[in-house]
Write a protein that holds these residues in place. Structure first.
Motif, PDB file in Angstrom:
ATOM      1  N   VAL A   3      27.543  -0.251  51.313  1.00  0.00           N
ATOM      2  CA  VAL A   3      27.585  -1.523  52.025  1.00  0.00           C
ATOM      3  C   VAL A   3      26.869  -2.644  51.265  1.00  0.00           C
ATOM      4  O   VAL A   3      27.104  -3.827  51.522  1.00  0.00           O
ATOM      5  CB  VAL A   3      26.981  -1.355  53.438  1.00  0.00           C
ATOM      6  N   ASP A   4      26.017  -2.301  50.311  1.00  0.00           N
ATOM      7  CA  ASP A   4      25.238  -3.312  49.590  1.00  0.00           C
ATOM      8  C   ASP A   4      25.909  -3.813  48.319  1.00  0.00           C
ATOM      9  O   ASP A   4      25.333  -4.643  47.604  1.00  0.00           O
ATOM     10  CB  ASP A   4      23.859  -2.736  49.223  1.00  0.00           C
ATOM     11  N   LEU A   5      27.099  -3.327  48.012  1.00  0.00           N
ATOM     12  CA  LEU A   5      27.697  -3.622  46.711  1.00  0.00           C
ATOM     13  C   LEU A   5      28.464  -4.942  46.668  1.00  0.00           C
ATOM     14  O   LEU A   5      29.328  -5.135  45.821  1.00  0.00           O
ATOM     15  CB  LEU A   5      28.606  -2.471  46.270  1.00  0.00           C
ATOM     16  N   ASP A   6      28.111  -5.882  47.541  1.00  0.00           N
ATOM     17  CA  ASP A   6      28.652  -7.230  47.408  1.00  0.00           C
ATOM     18  C   ASP A   6      28.023  -7.955  46.219  1.00  0.00           C
ATOM     19  O   ASP A   6      28.514  -8.978  45.759  1.00  0.00           O
ATOM     20  CB  ASP A   6      28.417  -8.037  48.685  1.00  0.00           C
ATOM     21  N   LYS A   7      26.928  -7.381  45.704  1.00  0.00           N
ATOM     22  CA  LYS A   7      26.315  -7.863  44.474  1.00  0.00           C
ATOM     23  C   LYS A   7      25.710  -6.665  43.745  1.00  0.00           C
ATOM     24  O   LYS A   7      25.463  -5.620  44.366  1.00  0.00           O
ATOM     25  CB  LYS A   7      25.242  -8.912  44.761  1.00  0.00           C
ATOM     26  N   PRO A   8      25.471  -6.767  42.428  1.00  0.00           N
ATOM     27  CA  PRO A   8      24.912  -5.630  41.685  1.00  0.00           C
ATOM     28  C   PRO A   8      23.577  -5.178  42.269  1.00  0.00           C
ATOM     29  O   PRO A   8      22.762  -5.989  42.701  1.00  0.00           O
ATOM     30  CB  PRO A   8      24.748  -6.187  40.268  1.00  0.00           C
ATOM     31  N   GLN A   9      23.364  -3.865  42.252  1.00  0.00           N
ATOM     32  CA  GLN A   9      22.150  -3.270  42.783  1.00  0.00           C
ATOM     33  C   GLN A   9      21.355  -2.585  41.673  1.00  0.00           C
ATOM     34  O   GLN A   9      21.926  -1.965  40.779  1.00  0.00           O
ATOM     35  CB  GLN A   9      22.490  -2.249  43.857  1.00  0.00           C
ATOM     36  N   SER A  10      20.045  -2.698  41.768  1.00  0.00           N
ATOM     37  CA  SER A  10      19.154  -2.010  40.839  1.00  0.00           C
ATOM     38  C   SER A  10      18.836  -0.624  41.378  1.00  0.00           C
ATOM     39  O   SER A  10      18.654  -0.441  42.581  1.00  0.00           O
ATOM     40  CB  SER A  10      17.859  -2.808  40.668  1.00  0.00           C
ATOM     41  N   ALA A  11      18.774   0.342  40.476  1.00  0.00           N
ATOM     42  CA  ALA A  11      18.445   1.710  40.872  1.00  0.00           C
ATOM     43  C   ALA A  11      17.617   2.365  39.775  1.00  0.00           C
ATOM     44  O   ALA A  11      17.707   1.985  38.602  1.00  0.00           O
ATOM     45  CB  ALA A  11      19.707   2.524  41.137  1.00  0.00           C
ATOM     46  N   THR A  12      16.821   3.351  40.168  1.00  0.00           N
ATOM     47  CA  THR A  12      16.056   4.147  39.211  1.00  0.00           C
ATOM     48  C   THR A  12      16.259   5.606  39.553  1.00  0.00           C
ATOM     49  O   THR A  12      16.090   6.023  40.702  1.00  0.00           O
ATOM     50  CB  THR A  12      14.560   3.805  39.259  1.00  0.00           C
ATOM     51  N   LEU A  50      15.059   9.333  38.056  1.00  0.00           N
ATOM     52  CA  LEU A  50      14.213  10.083  37.129  1.00  0.00           C
ATOM     53  C   LEU A  50      13.722   9.193  35.991  1.00  0.00           C
ATOM     54  O   LEU A  50      13.735   9.559  34.817  1.00  0.00           O
ATOM     55  CB  LEU A  50      14.967  11.300  36.590  1.00  0.00           C
ATOM     56  N   GLY A  51      13.286   7.995  36.368  1.00  0.00           N
ATOM     57  CA  GLY A  51      12.676   7.070  35.417  1.00  0.00           C
ATOM     58  C   GLY A  51      13.643   6.198  34.644  1.00  0.00           C
ATOM     59  O   GLY A  51      13.206   5.313  33.902  1.00  0.00           O
ATOM     60  N   GLU A  52      14.940   6.410  34.800  1.00  0.00           N
ATOM     61  CA  GLU A  52      15.926   5.623  34.060  1.00  0.00           C
ATOM     62  C   GLU A  52      16.476   4.509  34.944  1.00  0.00           C
ATOM     63  O   GLU A  52      16.941   4.753  36.066  1.00  0.00           O
ATOM     64  CB  GLU A  52      17.044   6.516  33.540  1.00  0.00           C
ATOM     65  N   LYS A  53      16.436   3.274  34.426  1.00  0.00           N
ATOM     66  CA  LYS A  53      16.897   2.106  35.161  1.00  0.00           C
ATOM     67  C   LYS A  53      18.421   2.011  35.078  1.00  0.00           C
ATOM     68  O   LYS A  53      18.998   2.084  34.000  1.00  0.00           O
ATOM     69  CB  LYS A  53      16.277   0.837  34.583  1.00  0.00           C
ATOM     70  N   LEU A  54      19.046   1.808  36.249  1.00  0.00           N
ATOM     71  CA  LEU A  54      20.494   1.757  36.344  1.00  0.00           C
ATOM     72  C   LEU A  54      20.933   0.503  37.092  1.00  0.00           C
ATOM     73  O   LEU A  54      20.157  -0.089  37.846  1.00  0.00           O
ATOM     74  CB  LEU A  54      21.029   2.986  37.079  1.00  0.00           C
ATOM     75  N   VAL A  55      22.193   0.122  36.873  1.00  0.00           N
ATOM     76  CA  VAL A  55      22.824  -0.935  37.654  1.00  0.00           C
ATOM     77  C   VAL A  55      24.039  -0.329  38.348  1.00  0.00           C
ATOM     78  O   VAL A  55      24.776   0.466  37.760  1.00  0.00           O
ATOM     79  CB  VAL A  55      23.222  -2.143  36.774  1.00  0.00           C
ATOM     80  N   VAL A  56      24.214  -0.682  39.611  1.00  0.00           N
ATOM     81  CA  VAL A  56      25.317  -0.172  40.417  1.00  0.00           C
ATOM     82  C   VAL A  56      26.090  -1.377  40.937  1.00  0.00           C
ATOM     83  O   VAL A  56      25.504  -2.291  41.517  1.00  0.00           O
ATOM     84  CB  VAL A  56      24.814   0.670  41.608  1.00  0.00           C
ATOM     85  N   TYR A  57      27.408  -1.388  40.752  1.00  0.00           N
ATOM     86  CA  TYR A  57      28.193  -2.527  41.222  1.00  0.00           C
ATOM     87  C   TYR A  57      29.627  -2.112  41.502  1.00  0.00           C
ATOM     88  O   TYR A  57      30.078  -1.038  41.116  1.00  0.00           O
ATOM     89  CB  TYR A  57      28.148  -3.674  40.203  1.00  0.00           C
ATOM     90  N   ARG A  58      30.337  -3.016  42.193  1.00  0.00           N
ATOM     91  CA  ARG A  58      31.747  -2.817  42.487  1.00  0.00           C
ATOM     92  C   ARG A  58      32.542  -3.913  41.780  1.00  0.00           C
ATOM     93  O   ARG A  58      32.214  -5.099  41.899  1.00  0.00           O
ATOM     94  CB  ARG A  58      32.000  -2.864  43.994  1.00  0.00           C
ATOM     95  N   THR A  59      33.557  -3.514  41.031  1.00  0.00           N
ATOM     96  CA  THR A  59      34.369  -4.477  40.294  1.00  0.00           C
ATOM     97  C   THR A  59      35.353  -5.175  41.240  1.00  0.00           C
ATOM     98  O   THR A  59      35.498  -4.804  42.406  1.00  0.00           O
ATOM     99  CB  THR A  59      35.155  -3.799  39.168  1.00  0.00           C
ATOM    100  N   ALA A  60      36.053  -6.177  40.700  1.00  0.00           N
ATOM    101  CA  ALA A  60      37.009  -6.935  41.505  1.00  0.00           C
ATOM    102  C   ALA A  60      38.121  -6.058  42.056  1.00  0.00           C
ATOM    103  O   ALA A  60      38.664  -6.318  43.131  1.00  0.00           O
ATOM    104  CB  ALA A  60      37.593  -8.075  40.674  1.00  0.00           C
ATOM    105  N   SER A  61      38.465  -4.986  41.355  1.00  0.00           N
ATOM    106  CA  SER A  61      39.525  -4.087  41.813  1.00  0.00           C
ATOM    107  C   SER A  61      39.023  -3.061  42.820  1.00  0.00           C
ATOM    108  O   SER A  61      39.800  -2.262  43.330  1.00  0.00           O
ATOM    109  CB  SER A  61      40.148  -3.366  40.612  1.00  0.00           C
ATOM    110  N   GLY A  62      37.706  -3.057  43.099  1.00  0.00           N
ATOM    111  CA  GLY A  62      37.135  -2.134  44.071  1.00  0.00           C
ATOM    112  C   GLY A  62      36.502  -0.891  43.480  1.00  0.00           C
ATOM    113  O   GLY A  62      35.974  -0.057  44.204  1.00  0.00           O
ATOM    114  N   LYS A  63      36.539  -0.759  42.158  1.00  0.00           N
ATOM    115  CA  LYS A  63      35.964   0.416  41.510  1.00  0.00           C
ATOM    116  C   LYS A  63      34.438   0.334  41.520  1.00  0.00           C
ATOM    117  O   LYS A  63      33.854  -0.713  41.218  1.00  0.00           O
ATOM    118  CB  LYS A  63      36.458   0.513  40.072  1.00  0.00           C
ATOM    119  N   VAL A  64      33.787   1.438  41.856  1.00  0.00           N
ATOM    120  CA  VAL A  64      32.328   1.509  41.810  1.00  0.00           C
ATOM    121  C   VAL A  64      31.898   1.990  40.432  1.00  0.00           C
ATOM    122  O   VAL A  64      32.473   2.943  39.882  1.00  0.00           O
ATOM    123  CB  VAL A  64      31.784   2.436  42.905  1.00  0.00           C
TER     124      VAL A  64
END
Length: 343
Positions: free
Chosen positions: A26-35, A37-51
């Motif tokens: 539900v939060d993927l209307d904008k990119p989300q920060s995630a960690t 096991l210590g590794e920084k990640l970005v989570v997002y949904r593209t215009a076509s709906g792909k996560v």
């Protein structure tokens, strides 16, 4: 000289190849920060709906891509606008470069496997050795899921799962929610098959928030390392679910993603009400869980603990987790702190 590999290191290696949630869908209307096991990640949904889940560091000057924007099928860095493909992570556009043919060929970010399930986005840091959780008892239900606000807990995955599955603490920590309970625990009906542990336990109508719901059967299910759930089967209301999926920010620090679900035929409280009640239980647990030493289960046996029959469910979870550790050694063990070679 050969360095002896500890069980903790084996556990962390296995978790690198296991699915964990890193964001709510539900939060993927904008990119989300995630960690993870210590590794920084970005989570997002593209215009076509792909996560998409990718490493968050821009390889240009190191800015955090989770502060950037989605452009079609790409993520754009907030610092200089470099864009990276959601398909393969390769740099696809550099605004400051007149000739786009001169984009550095090696400019790319790592793209991780990901799936959506139970209202969350799941990923693994390395090639998963295990299938994403898919509980058989839920497949025939018509479930509507509601993902809760995640909770922070300075504990490891196994301590968080045990806290959810422990039944001997109800009479103490949950007096506010469940009223006065008999602290004596009846003989527990527990069975284990591999990484799965089940327990069926009746919940008799009691004082507190649940007093009006009536009696039900609580069908517990843990899948090692990191899914724990209760399917409440009420005599007069139907079925509802609460499930926890702690994500290890670090080995001994989790972000507890969790959700509730109601079957289509459930006639009790709506999802918001079920979430409200379950969150109150979590909030009663967290202050005590935060004091547990060590912060993750001591798989190397450096701390003394004593268990009784009331711990049968969580002891079987520990056996399942140990099996998970052993199954996870299908790849070379990377010692904690050892430099990872990028693919």
């Amino acid at each position: 000289m050969t360095t002896e590999v500890t069980q903790r290191q084996r556990a962390e290696q296995a978790m690198r190849r296991q699915w964990f949630p890193v964001a709510r869908s539900v939060d993927l209307d904008k990119p989300q920060s995630a960690t993870l096991l210590g590794e920084k990640l970005v989570v997002y949904r593209t215009a076509s709906g792909k996560v998409v889940v990718q490493e968050a560091r821009c390889p240009h000057r190191g800015a955090d891509l989770s502060l950037g924007e989605v452009h079609g099928e790409n993520i754009a860095c907030p610092y200089h606008g470099w864009q990276f493909s959601g398909e393969n992570g390769k740099c696809s556009h550099i605004p400051a470069l007149e000739d786009q043919c001169k984009i550095p060929q090696a400019a790319a970010i790592r793209t991780l496997a990901c799936q959506e399930r139970y209202g969350h986005v799941w990923t693994a840091l390395e090639e998963p050795l295990f299938d994403l959780y898919d509980l058989a008892e839920w497949r025939e239900l018509n479930l509507e899921w509601l993902a809760a606000e995640p909770l922070d807990s300075p504990t490891g995955v196994a301590v968080a799962v045990e806290n959810f599955g422990d039944v001997a603490h109800f009479a103490y920590i949950h007096r506010g929610m469940m009223g006065k309970l008999n602290p004596q625990v009846e003989p527990l009906n527990v069975r284990r098959e591999g990484l799965d542990v089940w327990m069926d336990r009746p919940l008799i109508s009691c004082e507190g928030e649940w007093a009006n719901d009536g009696d039900c059967m609580m069908n517990y299910h843990i899948v090692a390392p990191g899914l724990v759930a209760i399917t409440y089967d009420y005599e007069r209301l139907g079925k509802r679910i609460v499930a926890g999926f702690p994500c290890p920010i670090a080995y001994d620090h989790v972000k507890i993603f969790w959700a509730v679900a109601n079957d289509r035929d459930y006639t009790g409280g709506d999802l918001q009400e079920c979430l409200r009640v379950e969150e109150l239980l979590y909030l009663e647990d967290l202050p005590v869980a935060a004091t547990i030493i060590p912060r993750e289960i001591d798989w190397d046996g450096n701390h003394v603990e004593h268990s009784t029959a009331a711990d049968l469910y969580t002891m079987n979870y520990r056996r399942a987790f140990r099996e998970f550790i052993e199954r996870g050694q299908h790849a070379p063990v990377r010692l904690v702190g050892e430099q990872r070679v990028a693919p």
